[in-house]
Design an enzyme around this catalytic site. Structure first.
Site, PDB file in Angstrom:
ATOM      1  N   PHE A  41       0.834  -1.198   0.000  1.00  0.00           N
ATOM      2  CA  PHE A  41       0.000   0.000   0.000  1.00  0.00           C
ATOM      3  C   PHE A  41       0.870   1.249   0.000  1.00  0.00           C
ATOM      4  O   PHE A  41       2.083   1.184   0.200  1.00  0.00           O
ATOM      5  CB  PHE A  41      -1.021   0.009   1.151  1.00  0.00           C
ATOM      6  CG  PHE A  41      -0.438   0.025   2.535  1.00  0.00           C
ATOM      7  CD1 PHE A  41      -0.199   1.216   3.198  1.00  0.00           C
ATOM      8  CD2 PHE A  41      -0.168  -1.169   3.203  1.00  0.00           C
ATOM      9  CE1 PHE A  41       0.310   1.228   4.488  1.00  0.00           C
ATOM     10  CE2 PHE A  41       0.348  -1.165   4.490  1.00  0.00           C
ATOM     11  CZ  PHE A  41       0.579   0.040   5.140  1.00  0.00           C
ATOM     12  N   VAL A  46       2.299  15.871   3.342  1.00  0.00           N
ATOM     13  CA  VAL A  46       3.071  17.099   3.199  1.00  0.00           C
ATOM     14  C   VAL A  46       3.426  17.562   4.609  1.00  0.00           C
ATOM     15  O   VAL A  46       2.564  17.564   5.500  1.00  0.00           O
ATOM     16  CB  VAL A  46       2.260  18.194   2.468  1.00  0.00           C
ATOM     17  CG1 VAL A  46       3.033  19.511   2.450  1.00  0.00           C
ATOM     18  CG2 VAL A  46       1.947  17.748   1.051  1.00  0.00           C
ATOM     19  N   GLU A 141      10.399  13.135  -1.504  1.00  0.00           N
ATOM     20  CA  GLU A 141      11.093  11.942  -1.027  1.00  0.00           C
ATOM     21  C   GLU A 141      10.160  10.740  -1.095  1.00  0.00           C
ATOM     22  O   GLU A 141       9.008  10.813  -0.670  1.00  0.00           O
ATOM     23  CB  GLU A 141      11.567  12.136   0.415  1.00  0.00           C
ATOM     24  CG  GLU A 141      12.316  10.933   0.979  1.00  0.00           C
ATOM     25  CD  GLU A 141      12.740  11.126   2.431  1.00  0.00           C
ATOM     26  OE1 GLU A 141      13.938  11.280   2.685  1.00  0.00           O
ATOM     27  OE2 GLU A 141      11.843  11.140   3.301  1.00  0.00           O
ATOM     28  N   ASN A 150       8.276  -0.478   8.775  1.00  0.00           N
ATOM     29  CA  ASN A 150       7.384   0.667   8.980  1.00  0.00           C
ATOM     30  C   ASN A 150       6.816   0.693  10.391  1.00  0.00           C
ATOM     31  O   ASN A 150       6.701   1.760  11.008  1.00  0.00           O
ATOM     32  CB  ASN A 150       6.236   0.624   7.971  1.00  0.00           C
ATOM     33  CG  ASN A 150       5.399   1.874   8.019  1.00  0.00           C
ATOM     34  OD1 ASN A 150       5.883   2.975   7.757  1.00  0.00           O
ATOM     35  ND2 ASN A 150       4.140   1.733   8.362  1.00  0.00           N
TER      36      ASN A 150
END
Length: 268
Positions: A41, A46, A141, A150
């Site tokens: 996924f 931002v 990035e 993660n």
């Protein structure tokens, strides 16, 4: 100089949304052809204005140089199931270099993990955004990591926020141990990679054929031409419970022939 950061960040928000769509589309293409997708996924964000200003101050970057000096104002995170998938995603991005994005730098924190135990693969890109006011090329990035990496990174980020980047020594040591355990899990999963891929491809193929069967049963039902529709439904339920994908495919072929026989597609 006072800058209207809310207006500036609109371009970065657009970039994040576009990049998310691109990588989600790649995942969809794999799954639509019943292929194993290296992308599990995709998320994006931002940076908040306060975080941008804080990072600029920490790096001694002037306000006017922020967009050139901070590469991760726009950030995309691609999660993978296996470590090998990370390298496949990196290759996919390299294939796009010079087309819809430009690679500026790659940082391999998997083979060269950080002292904290952090592992991930970072790619800094330049990405063109087309707005109502013209085109603008920005830095962004892309982080590529496994689900285990993660999970660990999310916990470490939260602890850094809580302790203002001064995590107590004992917690640092336990985090490092946890990072090693997460990587060991990734290595174990990689060892049974073929079995995982086979299992997921079978699951995806079955999901696809079941969706087609349900669609065709719906078409047959609304046509009003098939008297044995209840028998067809019962047969589907039995076959779905049985789980034999070849028999499900044969059943779908039977439905397709029924639809051709009664010219149902033209009526729907």
């Amino acid at each position: 100089m006072i800058r209207d950061w809310e207006k500036i960040l609109l371009v970065y928000e657009q970039a994040v949304e576009e990049l998310k769509i691109k990588f989600k589309s790649i995942r969809k293409e794999y799954r639509n052809t019943d292929e194993y997708s290296p992308i599990e996924f995709v998320t994006g964000r931002v940076k908040k204005i306060s975080s941008i200003i804080e990072k600029a101050k920490k790096r001694n970057i002037s306000i006017d140089s922020i967009e050139d000096g901070i590469e991760d104002i726009a950030g995309i995170r691609i999660m993978c199931q296996l470590v090998d998938d990370i390298h496949r995603v990196v290759s996919l991005i390299r294939d796009r270099d010079g087309k819809d994005l430009k690679i500026v730098e790659e940082r391999d924190y998997i083979n060269n993990m950080k002292e904290s135990g952090y592992r991930s693969y970072h790619i800094i890109i330049k990405y063109p955004v087309h707005t109502a006011f013209g085109a603008k090329e920005i830095l962004a990035e892309i982080q590529i990591r496994t689900l285990a990496m993660n999970f660990w990174a999310t916990i470490e980020h939260s602890l850094n926020y809580k302790f203002k980047h001064n995590i107590p020594k004992d917690i640092k040591e336990r985090l490092k141990t946890a990072a090693d355990a997460a990587f060991l899990l990734d290595m174990e999963m990689s060892a049974i990679r073929d079995e995982i891929m086979d299992a997921q491809q079978i699951f995806q193929a079955k999901s696809t054929i079941v969706a087609k069967i349900l669609r065709n049963i719906q078409y047959l039902y609304f046509s009003g031409k098939i008297e044995e529709i209840e028998d067809i439904r019962d047969r589907f339920f039995d076959l779905n419970e049985e789980g034999d994908i070849n028999r499900l495919k044969e059943f779908n072929n039977y439905l397709e022939k029924l639809m051709d026989k009664y010219n149902i597609r033209k009526l729907i």
